[in-house]
Scaffold this motif. Structure first.
Motif, PDB file in Angstrom:
ATOM      1  N   ALA A   9      -4.662  -7.729   0.860  1.00  0.00           N
ATOM      2  CA  ALA A   9      -4.532  -6.227   1.176  1.00  0.00           C
ATOM      3  C   ALA A   9      -5.763  -5.500   0.565  1.00  0.00           C
ATOM      4  CB  ALA A   9      -3.304  -5.672   0.973  1.00  0.00           C
ATOM      5  N   ASP A  39      -7.515  -8.948   4.758  1.00  0.00           N
ATOM      6  CA  ASP A  39      -6.805  -7.503   4.909  1.00  0.00           C
ATOM      7  C   ASP A  39      -6.368  -7.415   6.281  1.00  0.00           C
ATOM      8  OD1 ASP A  39      -6.214  -4.633   3.490  1.00  0.00           O
ATOM      9  OD2 ASP A  39      -6.238  -4.387   5.659  1.00  0.00           O
ATOM     10  N   THR A  60      -5.828  -5.124   8.505  1.00  0.00           N
ATOM     11  CA  THR A  60      -6.091  -3.828   9.845  1.00  0.00           C
ATOM     12  C   THR A  60      -7.745  -4.432   9.212  1.00  0.00           C
ATOM     13  OG1 THR A  60      -4.175  -3.031   8.352  1.00  0.00           O
ATOM     14  CG2 THR A  60      -6.587  -1.716   9.541  1.00  0.00           C
ATOM     15  N   ALA A 114      -0.677 -11.065   4.259  1.00  0.00           N
ATOM     16  CA  ALA A 114      -0.202 -11.109   3.096  1.00  0.00           C
ATOM     17  C   ALA A 114       0.772 -12.149   2.766  1.00  0.00           C
ATOM     18  CB  ALA A 114       0.027 -10.648   2.385  1.00  0.00           C
TER      19      ALA A 114
END
Ligand SMILES: C[S@@+](CC[C@H](N)C(=O)[O-])C[C@H]1O[C@@H](n2cnc3c(N)ncnc32)[C@H](O)[C@@H]1O
Length: 246
Positions: free
Chosen positions: A66, A91, A93, A120
């Protein structure tokens, strides 16, 4: 079907990951400036504190989960360039990763950092391959926290270190009231005025309230298989740094 929290709403777990990605797609371009504005720059001190406490060694393989726009990874690379660290930022995004990559180019920090898009809860990383796992202000957004903690345990080498910086439970009643007002009244307002996005900032504030308290997270880390866990409150528990060892 059992539902999960998305801020104060209850949603289908599959829906939550999509919505979280939507929130960060929406805030990515303003993320760094909003962080400074909302925390009056204090997030930088917490992140510096975290990085200072990491047991960094030459050539360590580090996974920054993240990792967003790269704050934790950049701090490690900037302060400990001589250690030749090998960092992967993972991550959920893509836009957060894109902003982070642009920042790395501007800072001249491309050496020793890789970027990967992943969840994750299902890391695209082999088991027993990582010396240090970091996650800053990311864990509260994950749909199944216990699954993410087991994944952290899976990818860490035996003896590897897990470090999580996250908002937590404020310990003083007075401080808690002030913080409550600030979070629920001022932050969504700032989100609306500065980023034209009240909803995303409302979610971010609500997600803090739904995150397990210090003691509970330490217990979850043990349940995920970590051998030792400790935590340290920052600013009366507004944030907390958990460190655990596999
Ligand atoms: C508040 S930002 C923190 C970014 C960075 N670590 C920092 O401290 O500035 C939270 C990040 O978590 C990412 N995220 C949310 N859910 C995730 C998941 N399930 N797996 C990986 N990353 C996730 C978001 O995309 C976002 O970039």
């Amino acid at each position: 079907m059992s539902l999960t929290d998305f801020g104060f709403q209850k949603v289908d777990p599959k829906e939550k990951t999509k919505r979280v990605r939507g929130v960060f797609e929406s805030v990515a371009r303003n993320y760094d400036i909003m962080n400074d504005l909302m925390s009056l720059g204090i997030h930088r001190l917490w992140k510096q504190d975290m990085v200072k406490q990491l047991p960094l060694q030459p050539k360590m393989k580090i996974l920054d989960v993240a990792g967003g726009t790269g704050d934790i990874s950049f701090l490690m690379q900037e302060k400990y360039r001589h250690l030749d660290l090998e960092i992967t930022i993972c991550d959920l995004t893509p836009s957060m990763l894109e902003v982070g990559r642009d920042r790395a180019v501007n800072k001249g920090l491309l050496h020793g950092i890789d970027w990967v898009c992943g969840n994750a809860e299902q890391l695209p990383i082999p088991e027993n391959s990582v010396d240090l796992y970091t996650i800053a202000f990311g864990l509260r957004n994950v749909t199944h926290i216990e699954v993410a903690l087991k994944e952290a345990h899976r990818v860490l080498k035996p003896g590897g270190v897990f470090a999580c910086l996250e908002f937590s439970n404020v310990k003083s009643a007075f401080f808690s009231k002030v913080y409550e007002f600030y979070s629920f009244s001022l932050l969504p307002w700032l989100g609306e005025k500065v980023a034209d996005d009240r909803e995303s900032y409302q979610y971010l504030v609500e997600s803090i309230r739904r995150f397990p308290a210090q003691e509970k997270l330490a217990l979850m880390l043990k349940e995920a298989g970590m051998q030792t866990t400790s935590w340290q409150n920052l600013m009366n528990g507004i944030s907390c740094l958990h460190i655990a060892k596999k």
